[in-house]
Scaffold this active site. Structure first.
Site, PDB file in Angstrom:
ATOM      1  N   HIS A  97       0.752  -1.350   0.118  1.00 28.54           N
ATOM      2  CA  HIS A  97       0.044   0.021   0.025  1.00 28.54           C
ATOM      3  C   HIS A  97       0.722   1.271   0.251  1.00 28.54           C
ATOM      4  CE1 HIS A  97      -2.760   2.838   1.782  1.00 28.54           C
ATOM      5  NE2 HIS A  97      -3.589   2.162   1.297  1.00 28.54           N
ATOM      6  N   GLN A 123      -4.309  -5.321   6.616  1.00 29.60           N
ATOM      7  CA  GLN A 123      -5.157  -6.657   6.254  1.00 29.60           C
ATOM      8  C   GLN A 123      -5.040  -7.850   6.857  1.00 29.60           C
ATOM      9  OE1 GLN A 123      -7.509  -5.680   4.406  1.00 29.60           O
ATOM     10  NE2 GLN A 123      -6.856  -3.476   3.851  1.00 29.60           N
ATOM     11  N   LYS A 168     -10.286  -1.007  10.493  1.00 29.53           N
ATOM     12  CA  LYS A 168     -10.431  -2.200   9.602  1.00 29.53           C
ATOM     13  C   LYS A 168     -10.633  -3.565  10.532  1.00 29.53           C
ATOM     14  CE  LYS A 168      -7.317  -0.347   6.051  1.00 29.53           C
ATOM     15  NZ  LYS A 168      -7.924   0.025   5.084  1.00 29.53           N
ATOM     16  N   CYS A 228      -4.799   2.307  -3.874  1.00 31.01           N
ATOM     17  CA  CYS A 228      -3.692   2.790  -3.144  1.00 31.01           C
ATOM     18  C   CYS A 228      -2.513   1.841  -3.354  1.00 31.01           C
ATOM     19  CB  CYS A 228      -3.913   3.030  -1.701  1.00 31.01           C
ATOM     20  SG  CYS A 228      -4.791   4.326  -1.587  1.00 31.01           S
TER      21      CYS A 228
END
Ligand code: 7TS
Length: 404
Positions: A122, A202, A225, A363
């Site tokens: 990212h 993530q 997230k 991104c």
């Protein structure tokens, strides 16, 4: 034990609503996850009954707010298997990575040193390092990508050398879902004396992460997230490294003494927490982590893997659909393109049918350049997603194909 998805869904009020008159199918969890009642209530309760500034010992509410903030920090420490003073509050992964790059990188790197990242990072794990390399004269190096969207490690022993001071890498990719072999990379980095930073944005919501077992030096993630609020995140760092690092931002809270001649710094973790923190956000994140730790995380992982396998099977059978990133080890992310359609058109038409996905470069512009594509359509899964959500995605795509 299989996951009781229905019981989980009931705890997420937003999922009960419709979008454009259709049942909402939320498949944009890699961008941000929805929040359970436990989190919404914790934030509500904080503002109703505890709100005050912290660490001032001034009065009753101040003590309550300070205790709430520090209890949340203990939840993070337990969640990551870290020590309390190794948990730094930040705005999110982006700020966590900027903190490590500028404070740790800025004080460690010199001309001739190398920072190693990967093609699938990212922007938040590229640009801060680029800036620090520019400032210090260090060089940014990049691990290439294999055809299936995993890292191509065939040349890793030439990339990770005695010159490599820092390896900074995603635990899992946001754009493709690739789960990187971080344990293997950490072992290799240790052999050449490189420090390891993991971007866990993530990863943490999908499976448990133990920073001691991993033996990484830094670990970054975002509250939003992982079922918590926006504007709050975490940087974990090993205590001895954090102690040796210069402050990232300066001002109130992070000092021990200030005079016009010289200032000295507060102890960990406060040295890295200049200014009034996002107290309600931290309380919400603490509640989110407590909520997640009370779930069957093994079952969540299995459920998300099953959703990904089901969606991948459907994708492979869908005419003109190309999966982007089909690595053997993935988190629940399905990125794809459909022949003769633009990702943003697909996203807009799915939205009209109540299905939320993300489209674009996610991104990760260098990754898109390496793949020679402008972007993808990305569906990303959370514990509250169902096989019916996957069916809705593909029913939506069927309609779009006819329409376009
Ligand atoms: N690193 C990774 C791997 C990410 O996926 C993201 C956000 C960030 C860093 C930055 O996190 P932030 O909370 O500071 O913004 N990824 C995405 C995404 O995939 N779609 O929207 C945001």
């Amino acid at each position: 034990m299989s996951l009781d998805v229905h019981a989980i869904r009931e705890q997420f009020p937003i999922l009960q609503q419709t979008a454009h008159g259709k049942p909402l199918v939320y498949l944009d969890n890699a961008a941000t996850t929805q929040k359970p009642v436990a989190v919404i209530d914790a934030v509500d309760n904080y503002y109703r009954t505890q709100n005050s500034n912290v660490h001032r010992g001034a009065h009753y509410l101040g003590d309550l707010a300070t205790a709430a903030l520090e209890d949340a920090r203990l939840s993070v420490a337990r969640f990551l298997n870290a020590e309390r003073e190794e948990v730094i509050w930040t705005k999110g992964t982006t700020e966590s990575l900027n903190l490590v790059a500028h404070s740790f990188g800025g004080s460690q790197l010199k001309a001739g040193d190398e920072v190693l990242v990967s093609t699938l990072e990212h922007h938040a794990n590229i640009v801060p390092w680029q800036q620090v390399c520019e400032r210090t004269g260090a060089t940014l190096k990049v691990i290439p990508l294999a055809a299936d969207g995993s890292l191509n490690l065939s040349d890793i022993d030439n990339l990770l050398t005695g010159n490599t001071k820092i390896l900074s890498i995603a635990h899992a990719s946001n754009a493709l879902g690739t789960l990187n072999p971080v344990a293997e990379l950490i072992t290799k980095a240790r052999k050449v004396g490189a420090y390891v930073v993991l971007d866990g944005a993530q990863a943490v919501s999908h499976f448990s992460v133990d920073v001691k077992a991993l033996d990484c030096d830094f670990y970054a993630f975002s509250g939003h997230k992982i079922f918590g609020p926006t504007g709050i995140g975490v940087l974990y760092g090993k205590k001895d490294l954090l102690n040796a690092m210069p402050p990232y931002q300066t001002g109130g809270e992070m000092i021990e003494t200030v005079s016009f001649e010289k200032s000295t710094w507060n102890r960990l973790p406060y040295k890295f927490e200049a200014g009034t923190p996002h107290i309600a956000g931290a309380v919400g994140l603490g509640a989110a982590l407590e909520w997640l730790m009370a779930q069957d995380r093994e079952a969540i992982w299995e459920h998300e893997k099953a959703l990904l396998a089901y969606a991948t099977e459907k994708a492979k059978a869908f005419p003109g659909l190309r999966i982007i990133g089909d690595a053997e080890h993935k988190v629940g992310v399905l990125s794809f393109l459909i022949d003769n359609t633009h990702p943003s058109d697909v996203g807009t038409l799915l939205d009209q049918q109540g299905v939320a996905v993300r489209t674009g470069h996610h991104c990760t512009m260098p990754l898109m350049a390496a793949l020679q594509i402008p972007g993808t359509v990305r569906a990303s899964f959370a514990p509250y997603n169902t096989h019916a959500d996957v069916d809705a995605l593909f029913a939506g795509l069927e309609k779009i194909i006819k329409f376009l």
